[in-house]
Design a protein around this motif. Structure first.
Motif, PDB file in Angstrom:
ATOM      1  N   THR A 193       0.823  -1.221   0.000  1.00 29.65           N
ATOM      2  CA  THR A 193       0.000   0.000   0.000  1.00 29.65           C
ATOM      3  C   THR A 193       0.854   1.267   0.000  1.00 29.65           C
ATOM      4  O   THR A 193       0.313   2.362   0.021  1.00 29.65           O
ATOM      5  CB  THR A 193      -0.896   0.020   1.255  1.00 29.65           C
ATOM      6  N   ASP A 194       2.186   1.077  -0.028  1.00 24.96           N
ATOM      7  CA  ASP A 194       3.033   2.272   0.024  1.00 24.96           C
ATOM      8  C   ASP A 194       2.929   3.084  -1.259  1.00 24.96           C
ATOM      9  O   ASP A 194       3.085   4.301  -1.261  1.00 24.96           O
ATOM     10  CB  ASP A 194       4.498   1.900   0.330  1.00 24.96           C
ATOM     11  N   LYS A 195       2.630   2.387  -2.373  1.00 21.98           N
ATOM     12  CA  LYS A 195       2.422   3.067  -3.658  1.00 21.98           C
ATOM     13  C   LYS A 195       1.262   2.358  -4.321  1.00 21.98           C
ATOM     14  O   LYS A 195       1.279   1.130  -4.419  1.00 21.98           O
ATOM     15  CB  LYS A 195       3.610   2.842  -4.595  1.00 21.98           C
ATOM     16  N   PHE A 196       0.278   3.083  -4.782  1.00 21.46           N
ATOM     17  CA  PHE A 196      -0.791   2.428  -5.543  1.00 21.46           C
ATOM     18  C   PHE A 196      -1.376   3.392  -6.555  1.00 21.46           C
ATOM     19  O   PHE A 196      -1.319   4.611  -6.374  1.00 21.46           O
ATOM     20  CB  PHE A 196      -1.883   1.886  -4.617  1.00 21.46           C
ATOM     21  N   TYR A 197      -1.902   2.796  -7.643  1.00 19.58           N
ATOM     22  CA  TYR A 197      -2.625   3.576  -8.644  1.00 19.58           C
ATOM     23  C   TYR A 197      -4.075   3.185  -8.577  1.00 19.58           C
ATOM     24  O   TYR A 197      -4.391   1.991  -8.571  1.00 19.58           O
ATOM     25  CB  TYR A 197      -2.146   3.223 -10.057  1.00 19.58           C
ATOM     26  N   PHE A 198      -4.946   4.161  -8.577  1.00 20.80           N
ATOM     27  CA  PHE A 198      -6.362   3.861  -8.731  1.00 20.80           C
ATOM     28  C   PHE A 198      -6.704   4.197 -10.174  1.00 20.80           C
ATOM     29  O   PHE A 198      -6.498   5.324 -10.611  1.00 20.80           O
ATOM     30  CB  PHE A 198      -7.207   4.698  -7.762  1.00 20.80           C
ATOM     31  N   LYS A 199      -7.225   3.214 -10.919  1.00 22.00           N
ATOM     32  CA  LYS A 199      -7.468   3.460 -12.340  1.00 22.00           C
ATOM     33  C   LYS A 199      -8.938   3.382 -12.699  1.00 22.00           C
ATOM     34  O   LYS A 199      -9.286   3.194 -13.866  1.00 22.00           O
ATOM     35  CB  LYS A 199      -6.649   2.478 -13.184  1.00 22.00           C
ATOM     36  N   GLY A 200      -9.820   3.479 -11.736  1.00 21.24           N
ATOM     37  CA  GLY A 200     -11.256   3.484 -12.045  1.00 21.24           C
ATOM     38  C   GLY A 200     -11.679   2.198 -12.735  1.00 21.24           C
ATOM     39  O   GLY A 200     -11.134   1.120 -12.462  1.00 21.24           O
ATOM     40  N   PHE A 201     -12.644   2.291 -13.649  1.00 23.88           N
ATOM     41  CA  PHE A 201     -13.111   1.097 -14.374  1.00 23.88           C
ATOM     42  C   PHE A 201     -12.161   0.798 -15.524  1.00 23.88           C
ATOM     43  O   PHE A 201     -11.718   1.711 -16.227  1.00 23.88           O
ATOM     44  CB  PHE A 201     -14.516   1.324 -14.935  1.00 23.88           C
ATOM     45  N   LEU A 202     -11.877  -0.475 -15.744  1.00 23.52           N
ATOM     46  CA  LEU A 202     -11.089  -0.889 -16.901  1.00 23.52           C
ATOM     47  C   LEU A 202     -11.903  -0.616 -18.162  1.00 23.52           C
ATOM     48  O   LEU A 202     -13.132  -0.705 -18.124  1.00 23.52           O
ATOM     49  CB  LEU A 202     -10.821  -2.392 -16.831  1.00 23.52           C
ATOM     50  N   PRO A 203     -11.237  -0.321 -19.286  1.00 16.17           N
ATOM     51  CA  PRO A 203     -12.006  -0.161 -20.527  1.00 16.17           C
ATOM     52  C   PRO A 203     -12.773  -1.445 -20.830  1.00 16.17           C
ATOM     53  O   PRO A 203     -12.316  -2.541 -20.492  1.00 16.17           O
ATOM     54  CB  PRO A 203     -10.931   0.072 -21.589  1.00 16.17           C
ATOM     55  N   VAL A 204     -13.918  -1.321 -21.500  1.00 17.40           N
ATOM     56  CA  VAL A 204     -14.726  -2.510 -21.813  1.00 17.40           C
ATOM     57  C   VAL A 204     -14.222  -3.164 -23.100  1.00 17.40           C
ATOM     58  O   VAL A 204     -14.155  -4.382 -23.219  1.00 17.40           O
ATOM     59  CB  VAL A 204     -16.216  -2.101 -21.947  1.00 17.40           C
TER      60      VAL A 204
END
Ligand code: SAM
Length: 279
Positions: free
Chosen positions: A129-140
């Motif tokens: 958890t020291d570095k993370f990316y939140f990328k929302g929904f993956l493309p469909v």
């Protein structure tokens, strides 16, 4: 000049109705208006807490016109709470247009801390958890999804996605194709609800698990992908080019140390590689 109102950003529960702060309940009860993604859905939450504040809709399809109306109300001194169906507004939810326009107009925006599926999932995942990316929904679409997943090949941070249970099997299959069968992934499903499940395994074993139990294809899912871990043997292309660039301006020892930190690699392996450039 008359005082303008405040726009409060208020997180609401992502499952368990008790996951709302005392401050959020106070704000919801005291504002003049609540702008909600789906007023009927949010009415249930308000009823549960006996909150009588008037609701108005703000969703993806009316946000630009609604923002103009809400900004006019704020300018007239009314205070407004923005909520979404669940979790933190604006996080894969409407509200960005309204908040950015409020900021541009120097209207006061007060975000409250609270529930968010991505952060809750990450905190219980067991992944770094020291570095993370939140990328929302993956493309469909398949091509765009392949590109999004392939881009994670050397990603050292944990990546967090929202994913539909209807697409999770295909997505895990594509993780196997793009990142390899041994890639560790975590599926967090139905967080804070009766059937909350956290499943952590390699991509191929997760696929078997999903195929064996259709219950795992129900509800809401956060998908997390472990970051790239170097075994110290192979050096990623990007690390090699960074090392070369840094060596133009810094001593090899320093260039190797910076590159090692950036890519979580062994300093000595990079130092040895740097020595070989002079050969
Ligand atoms: N704004 C919300 C937040 O702060 O988490 C997210 C809204 S987004 C439209 C909805 C997605 O969040 C779902 O499709 C799912 O991926 C994830 N999600 C929401 N609630 C969840 C839960 N209880 N368990 C697992 N995932 C959840």
């Amino acid at each position: 000049m008359a005082k303008t109102g405040i726009l409060f950003i208020v997180p609401t529960p992502i499952g368990n109705l008790e996951d709302i702060t005392l401050r959020a309940l106070k704000v919801l009860a005291e504002v003049d208006l609540i702008a909600a993604e789906d007023t009927r859905h949010s009415q249930k939450l308000l009823q549960h807490y006996d909150i009588k504040t008037r609701l108005i809709s703000l969703h993806d399809h009316n946000e630009s016109q609604r923002a103009v109306q809400l900004i006019a109300k704020l300018n007239m001194g009314e205070s407004i709470a923005l909520i979404s169906d669940a979790g933190t507004p604006l996080i894969s939810d409407p509200g960005y247009g309204l908040v950015s326009q409020c900021r541009e107009s120097n209207l006061e925006v007060v975000p409250l801390p609270g529930a968010c599926a991505a952060i809750t999932a990450l905190s219980g995942s067991g992944l770094a958890t020291d570095k993370f990316y939140f990328k929302g929904f993956l493309p469909v679409k398949k091509l765009a999804k392949t590109q999004a997943l392939s881009a994670l090949l050397r990603e050292t941070a944990t990546t967090v996605f929202y994913e539909s249970p209807r697409r999770i099997i295909e997505t895990v299959q594509m993780i196997i194709e793009c990142l390899g069968k041994d890639k560790r992934i975590v599926i967090a499903r139905e967080i804070s609800k009766t059937f909350e499940t956290f499943h952590s395994d390699t991509a191929d074993k997760t696929l078997q698990w999903l195929n064996a139990d259709s219950n795992q294809l129900k509800g809401e899912i956060v998908l997390m992908i472990d970051g790239y871990k170097s075994d110290g043997q192979e050096l990623p292309e990007q690390a090699i080019s960074l090392l070369k660039r840094l060596m133009e301006e810094l001593p090899l020892k320093k260039a190797a140390a910076i590159t090692a930190e950036q890519f979580e690699l062994k300093k000595n392996a990079l130092y040895q590689l740097g020595l070989s450039f002079d050969d």
